[in-house]
Design a protein around this motif. Structure first.
Motif, PDB file in Angstrom:
ATOM      1  N   SER A  39      -6.038   5.674  12.134  1.00 48.01           N
ATOM      2  CA  SER A  39      -4.813   6.476  12.040  1.00 48.01           C
ATOM      3  C   SER A  39      -5.145   7.956  12.069  1.00 48.01           C
ATOM      4  O   SER A  39      -6.071   8.394  11.384  1.00 48.01           O
ATOM      5  CB  SER A  39      -4.097   6.217  10.713  1.00 48.01           C
ATOM      6  OG  SER A  39      -3.426   5.005  10.730  1.00 48.01           O
ATOM      7  N   PHE A  54      -8.629   6.288   8.343  1.00 46.81           N
ATOM      8  CA  PHE A  54      -7.816   7.416   8.843  1.00 46.81           C
ATOM      9  C   PHE A  54      -8.489   8.763   8.603  1.00 46.81           C
ATOM     10  O   PHE A  54      -9.267   8.928   7.671  1.00 46.81           O
ATOM     11  CB  PHE A  54      -6.426   7.416   8.194  1.00 46.81           C
ATOM     12  CG  PHE A  54      -6.427   7.714   6.712  1.00 46.81           C
ATOM     13  CD1 PHE A  54      -6.698   6.714   5.788  1.00 46.81           C
ATOM     14  CD2 PHE A  54      -6.149   8.993   6.238  1.00 46.81           C
ATOM     15  CE1 PHE A  54      -6.696   6.975   4.420  1.00 46.81           C
ATOM     16  CE2 PHE A  54      -6.145   9.267   4.872  1.00 46.81           C
ATOM     17  CZ  PHE A  54      -6.418   8.252   3.961  1.00 46.81           C
ATOM     18  N   ASN A  82      -3.039   4.135  15.347  1.00 45.83           N
ATOM     19  CA  ASN A  82      -1.773   4.351  14.654  1.00 45.83           C
ATOM     20  C   ASN A  82      -1.384   5.828  14.692  1.00 45.83           C
ATOM     21  O   ASN A  82      -2.212   6.705  14.453  1.00 45.83           O
ATOM     22  CB  ASN A  82      -1.935   3.871  13.206  1.00 45.83           C
ATOM     23  CG  ASN A  82      -0.635   3.912  12.443  1.00 45.83           C
ATOM     24  OD1 ASN A  82       0.427   3.646  13.010  1.00 45.83           O
ATOM     25  ND2 ASN A  82      -0.700   4.240  11.166  1.00 45.83           N
ATOM     26  N   ARG A 136       0.842  -1.199   0.000  1.00 46.98           N
ATOM     27  CA  ARG A 136       0.000   0.000   0.000  1.00 46.98           C
ATOM     28  C   ARG A 136       0.884   1.259   0.000  1.00 46.98           C
ATOM     29  O   ARG A 136       1.072   1.879  -1.022  1.00 46.98           O
ATOM     30  CB  ARG A 136      -0.967  -0.051   1.200  1.00 46.98           C
ATOM     31  CG  ARG A 136      -2.182   0.834   1.026  1.00 46.98           C
ATOM     32  CD  ARG A 136      -1.931   2.292   1.376  1.00 46.98           C
ATOM     33  NE  ARG A 136      -1.557   2.488   2.772  1.00 46.98           N
ATOM     34  CZ  ARG A 136      -1.049   3.625   3.241  1.00 46.98           C
ATOM     35  NH1 ARG A 136      -0.841   4.656   2.443  1.00 46.98           N
ATOM     36  NH2 ARG A 136      -0.705   3.735   4.519  1.00 46.98           N
ATOM     37  N   ASP A 137       1.496   1.606   1.136  1.00 46.28           N
ATOM     38  CA  ASP A 137       2.333   2.807   1.148  1.00 46.28           C
ATOM     39  C   ASP A 137       3.555   2.601   0.252  1.00 46.28           C
ATOM     40  O   ASP A 137       3.991   3.518  -0.459  1.00 46.28           O
ATOM     41  CB  ASP A 137       2.780   3.136   2.575  1.00 46.28           C
ATOM     42  CG  ASP A 137       2.653   4.614   2.906  1.00 46.28           C
ATOM     43  OD1 ASP A 137       2.613   5.410   1.960  1.00 46.28           O
ATOM     44  OD2 ASP A 137       2.613   4.979   4.090  1.00 46.28           O
ATOM     45  N   LEU A 195      -7.183  -0.271   3.407  1.00 45.30           N
ATOM     46  CA  LEU A 195      -7.193   1.139   3.813  1.00 45.30           C
ATOM     47  C   LEU A 195      -8.474   1.835   3.352  1.00 45.30           C
ATOM     48  O   LEU A 195      -9.002   1.546   2.272  1.00 45.30           O
ATOM     49  CB  LEU A 195      -5.972   1.854   3.214  1.00 45.30           C
ATOM     50  CG  LEU A 195      -5.775   3.301   3.673  1.00 45.30           C
ATOM     51  CD1 LEU A 195      -5.382   3.373   5.157  1.00 45.30           C
ATOM     52  CD2 LEU A 195      -4.723   4.028   2.840  1.00 45.30           C
ATOM     53  N   ILE A 205      -4.383  10.881  -0.306  1.00 46.10           N
ATOM     54  CA  ILE A 205      -3.243  10.349   0.459  1.00 46.10           C
ATOM     55  C   ILE A 205      -1.997  10.356  -0.403  1.00 46.10           C
ATOM     56  O   ILE A 205      -2.060  10.422  -1.591  1.00 46.10           O
ATOM     57  CB  ILE A 205      -3.424   8.905   1.004  1.00 46.10           C
ATOM     58  CG1 ILE A 205      -3.796   7.933  -0.115  1.00 46.10           C
ATOM     59  CG2 ILE A 205      -4.417   8.865   2.119  1.00 46.10           C
ATOM     60  CD1 ILE A 205      -3.718   6.490   0.304  1.00 46.10           C
ATOM     61  N   GLU A 226      -3.859  10.970  10.686  1.00 48.88           N
ATOM     62  CA  GLU A 226      -2.878  11.354   9.671  1.00 48.88           C
ATOM     63  C   GLU A 226      -2.157  12.646  10.053  1.00 48.88           C
ATOM     64  O   GLU A 226      -2.771  13.595  10.528  1.00 48.88           O
ATOM     65  CB  GLU A 226      -3.575  11.531   8.310  1.00 48.88           C
ATOM     66  CG  GLU A 226      -2.577  11.548   7.164  1.00 48.88           C
ATOM     67  CD  GLU A 226      -3.211  11.903   5.825  1.00 48.88           C
ATOM     68  OE1 GLU A 226      -4.366  12.361   5.819  1.00 48.88           O
ATOM     69  OE2 GLU A 226      -2.527  11.748   4.800  1.00 48.88           O
ATOM     70  N   ASP A 227      -0.862  12.665   9.849  1.00 44.85           N
ATOM     71  CA  ASP A 227       0.018  13.776  10.227  1.00 44.85           C
ATOM     72  C   ASP A 227       0.036  14.004  11.742  1.00 44.85           C
ATOM     73  O   ASP A 227       0.192  15.131  12.212  1.00 44.85           O
ATOM     74  CB  ASP A 227      -0.360  15.073   9.489  1.00 44.85           C
ATOM     75  CG  ASP A 227       0.823  16.046   9.398  1.00 44.85           C
ATOM     76  OD1 ASP A 227       1.983  15.624   9.611  1.00 44.85           O
ATOM     77  OD2 ASP A 227       0.594  17.250   9.139  1.00 44.85           O
ATOM     78  N   THR A 260       3.517  11.382   9.185  1.00 50.06           N
ATOM     79  CA  THR A 260       3.235  11.353   7.745  1.00 50.06           C
ATOM     80  C   THR A 260       4.280  12.090   6.913  1.00 50.06           C
ATOM     81  O   THR A 260       4.606  11.677   5.801  1.00 50.06           O
ATOM     82  CB  THR A 260       1.842  11.979   7.517  1.00 50.06           C
ATOM     83  OG1 THR A 260       0.920  11.268   8.345  1.00 50.06           O
ATOM     84  CG2 THR A 260       1.403  11.914   6.074  1.00 50.06           C
ATOM     85  N   HIS A 286       7.682   8.084   8.323  1.00 49.33           N
ATOM     86  CA  HIS A 286       8.250   8.324   6.990  1.00 49.33           C
ATOM     87  C   HIS A 286       9.667   8.854   7.128  1.00 49.33           C
ATOM     88  O   HIS A 286      10.077   9.352   8.174  1.00 49.33           O
ATOM     89  CB  HIS A 286       7.333   9.252   6.193  1.00 49.33           C
ATOM     90  CG  HIS A 286       6.176   8.500   5.595  1.00 49.33           C
ATOM     91  ND1 HIS A 286       6.234   7.946   4.344  1.00 49.33           N
ATOM     92  CD2 HIS A 286       4.958   8.176   6.101  1.00 49.33           C
ATOM     93  CE1 HIS A 286       5.085   7.323   4.090  1.00 49.33           C
ATOM     94  NE2 HIS A 286       4.288   7.444   5.147  1.00 49.33           N
ATOM     95  N   HIS A 288      -8.678  -0.415   8.061  1.00 47.27           N
ATOM     96  CA  HIS A 288      -7.777   0.634   8.548  1.00 47.27           C
ATOM     97  C   HIS A 288      -8.300   1.963   8.020  1.00 47.27           C
ATOM     98  O   HIS A 288      -8.189   2.244   6.828  1.00 47.27           O
ATOM     99  CB  HIS A 288      -6.352   0.352   8.031  1.00 47.27           C
ATOM    100  CG  HIS A 288      -5.369   1.428   8.364  1.00 47.27           C
ATOM    101  ND1 HIS A 288      -4.137   1.523   7.756  1.00 47.27           N
ATOM    102  CD2 HIS A 288      -5.422   2.457   9.247  1.00 47.27           C
ATOM    103  CE1 HIS A 288      -3.479   2.552   8.248  1.00 47.27           C
ATOM    104  NE2 HIS A 288      -4.241   3.145   9.146  1.00 47.27           N
ATOM    105  N   PRO A 307       0.908   8.177  12.806  1.00 46.74           N
ATOM    106  CA  PRO A 307       1.827   8.346  11.682  1.00 46.74           C
ATOM    107  C   PRO A 307       2.596   9.670  11.760  1.00 46.74           C
ATOM    108  O   PRO A 307       2.021  10.705  12.083  1.00 46.74           O
ATOM    109  CB  PRO A 307       0.905   8.370  10.451  1.00 46.74           C
ATOM    110  CG  PRO A 307      -0.468   8.083  10.947  1.00 46.74           C
ATOM    111  CD  PRO A 307      -0.476   8.408  12.403  1.00 46.74           C
ATOM    112  N   HIS A 319       4.012   4.693  12.594  1.00 39.83           N
ATOM    113  CA  HIS A 319       4.099   4.633  11.127  1.00 39.83           C
ATOM    114  C   HIS A 319       4.942   5.847  10.731  1.00 39.83           C
ATOM    115  O   HIS A 319       4.463   6.969  10.727  1.00 39.83           O
ATOM    116  CB  HIS A 319       2.670   4.717  10.579  1.00 39.83           C
ATOM    117  CG  HIS A 319       2.563   4.828   9.094  1.00 39.83           C
ATOM    118  ND1 HIS A 319       1.947   3.875   8.313  1.00 39.83           N
ATOM    119  CD2 HIS A 319       2.958   5.794   8.216  1.00 39.83           C
ATOM    120  CE1 HIS A 319       1.958   4.245   7.047  1.00 39.83           C
ATOM    121  NE2 HIS A 319       2.577   5.421   6.953  1.00 39.83           N
TER     122      HIS A 319
HETATM  123  O1  KIV Z   1       1.633   8.331   6.253  1.00 41.47           O
HETATM  124  C1  KIV Z   1       0.447   8.240   6.582  1.00 41.47           C
HETATM  125  O2  KIV Z   1      -0.100   9.071   7.307  1.00 41.47           O
HETATM  126  C2  KIV Z   1      -0.330   7.130   6.042  1.00 41.47           C
HETATM  127  C3  KIV Z   1      -1.676   6.906   6.633  1.00 41.47           C
HETATM  128  C4  KIV Z   1      -2.703   6.624   5.604  1.00 41.47           C
HETATM  129  C5  KIV Z   1      -1.589   5.848   7.682  1.00 41.47           C
HETATM  130  O3  KIV Z   1       0.150   6.398   5.212  1.00 41.47           O
END
Ligand code: KIV
Ligand code: ZN
Length: 526
Positions: free
Chosen positions: A147, A98, A175, A13-14, A72, A526, A149-150, A179, A212, A96, A177, A210
């Protein structure tokens, strides 16, 4: 007994959101099977509402593998319904969902007045949406992950409120993240500790991280999260993912294993399968692993200097904190030769993580014997390449049937191609600045397409003069990149195959996109 860390793999997915990394449905299924061998706990298989291809991939993976499959969904009914439909017949299923929680995201994505006129009103809307949609997901499946997000840039007190609402609605995994890959390890660890102590109902959920890699800190941040109470980590093979990627699964897993003296937690990953998984993902996505990448890079266990080599000969531990065997990185073996039979080939392919049906085996065996005639010794990496090549041909919309290139120092390079396109044969010729340019021009003319070529790379797969040459071509169309890989002992032929494969990926994506009902709604989400 140590605590167990849940490994949530989001390569499909990601990871697939990496520029150029679009995977076909059967490639995803093959990778999912290998992830199962690797013994991950959860496979995030895709974002079903985003395209019929994504839906099909999630559905097939959910039906075919025995580990938990997550789908997702944004906090929207249409997404959650689609996620559920994709996984409903699977053995172990997770939705999942978000919502955006940072002010950057709220003001950017929810600027419309229907979400509230002020930031305070918009924040309230997000809490309500998250609550309602987790509740809806919970009415469909038991296992719901939420989740924020951010979260890495979200106001902490607001984050506490959102999480409490999501848990109250039934989320069992929360979760966090990072992000945008913005936080630093100490800061991220403190955030997790804060949430663990302040969210009033946190004992009803598992905290997940999660991260990045925009600042190169995704693994360090994930580990800081684990040290402060996270019990699930979201990661990808080879660290692929949006922009600079996600936290790399193999680095987190091996850090826990090598430093088991420090951690009170362990994963149940079958570490000997790490290298096979890394190569499978790299082969299918076309994203090469940098040689100095920790754990899976070509140089990860190479000792170059005389002092190091001498030290290693005396005792491996002088310069090695783990053995290559632990991660399945033993030196490439000569596996088979021209006299090897189908049985031997199939057994080796099984060991490398490929499940081959008997009809497919006949075709692969033909390619194998042709290669063995040219190369004499066929290595594991050659077999991996043959497998990728065969999969691409099976799924091709466009298939190269014939090519002829004419070049030299005092002639105008000219190419002729014949391609099977949607079942019909098309052919054309063209000239160019060099043989590869002439070939690409001939393909463009035959298919009546002209994508932009973003990059072109050639490398030898294994050693020797008759080695397979691998060409990777990345093309771009409508803001999206697609990578094609072609292999042959002739690099001009490999170039044609790579270019056509990239066009095949683009075409599949476009045809699938045309079928989306809510494409407008998905833009920029996303
Ligand atoms: O990075 C992120 O926030 C995501 C979410 C969809 C979990 O990939
Ligand atoms: Zn992400």
């Amino acid at each position: 007994m140590k605590n167990q860390l849940i490994i949530f793999d989001t390569t499909l997915r990601d990871g697939e959101q990496s520029p150029g990394a679009s995977l076909s449905v059967s490639e995803k299924v093959e990778i999912a099977r290998q992830l199962e061998k690797l013994n991950v706990d959860v496979i995030e298989a895709g974002f079903p509402v985003s395209s019929p291809e994504q839906f099909e991939a999630v559905q097939r993976i959910s039906n075919e593998v025995g580990v938990t499959v997550a789908a997702l969904a944004r906090a929207k009914e249409i997404d959650i319904k689609s996620a559920y439909d994709a996984i409903k017949n699977g053995e172990k299923k997770r939705i999942h969902t978000f919502s955006s929680t940072s002010d950057y995201h709220i003001l950017g994505k929810f600027s419309d007045d229907r979400y509230g006129k002020t930031l305070t009103e918009k924040r309230k809307t997000i809490i309500k949406m998250s609550y309602d949609m987790v509740k809806y997901a919970k009415s469909l499946v038991d296992d719901v992950e939420f989740s924020a997000e951010d979260a890495g840039r979200t106001d902490l007190n607001y984050l506490v409120e959102v999480i409490e609402a999501a848990i109250e609605a039934g989320a069992t995994t929360i979760n966090i993240p990072d992000t945008t890959g913005y936080t630093l390890p100490k800061e991220f660890g403190q955030k997790i500790a804060y949430l663990k102590s302040k969210v009033r109902n946190i004992e009803k959920a598992i905290i997940s991280v999660h991260c990045h890699n925009d600042l190169g800190l995704a693994v360090a941040n994930s580990i800081a999260g684990i040290e402060n109470g996270a019990r699930q980590v979201e990661c990808t093979i080879n660290g692929i993912g949006e922009r600079a990627g996600n936290a790399s699964l193999e680095e987190i897993v091996m850090a826990l294993k090598v430093r088991k003296d420090i951690f009170e937690i362990e994963s149940k990953i079958e570490t000997k399968e790490i290298m096979n998984t890394s190569k499978l993902v790299s082969g299918y996505t076309g994203i090469i692993v940098q040689p100095n990448k920790a754990i899976v890079g070509e140089n990860a266990f190479a000792h170059e200097s005389g002092i190091h080599q001498d030290g290693m000969l005396k005792s491996r531990e002088t310069y090695e904190i783990m053995t290559p065997e632990t991660v399945g990185a033993q030196s490439t073996k000569i596996v088979l030769g021209r006299h090897s039979g189908r049985h031997g080939l199939k057994a080796r392919l099984d060991e490398l993580g490929y499940s081959v049906a008997s009809e497919e085996l006949n075709n692969i065996y033909k390619s194998f014997t042709k290669l063995a005639d040219k190369k004499k010794e066929v290595y594991d990496d050659d077999l991996r390449i043959l497998m990728g090549d065969s999969k691409n041909r099976n799924e091709a919309i466009y298939d190269l049937k014939y090519m002829h290139v004419f070049g030299g120092s005092s002639t105008i390079p000219t190419a002729t191609v014949r391609i099977k396109a949607d079942g019909k044969i098309v052919e054309d010729s063209a000239t160019g600045d060099g043989p590869v340019d002439a070939l690409f021009n001939a393909i463009d003319r035959a298919l009546e397409k002209k994508p932009t070529v973003e990059s072109y790379r050639v490398r030898s797969v294994t050693a020797g003069r008759a080695a397979l040459g691998e060409v990777a071509v990345r093309i771009r169309k409508d803001g999206r990149s697609y990578t094609g890989i072609g292999v042959s002992t002739d690099i001009i032929e490999a170039s044609a195959k790579a270019y056509i494969q990239a066009i095949n990926k683009k075409e599949r994506n476009e045809r699938s996109k045309n079928k989306i009902q809510n494409e407008e709604e998905l833009k920029g989400e996303i």
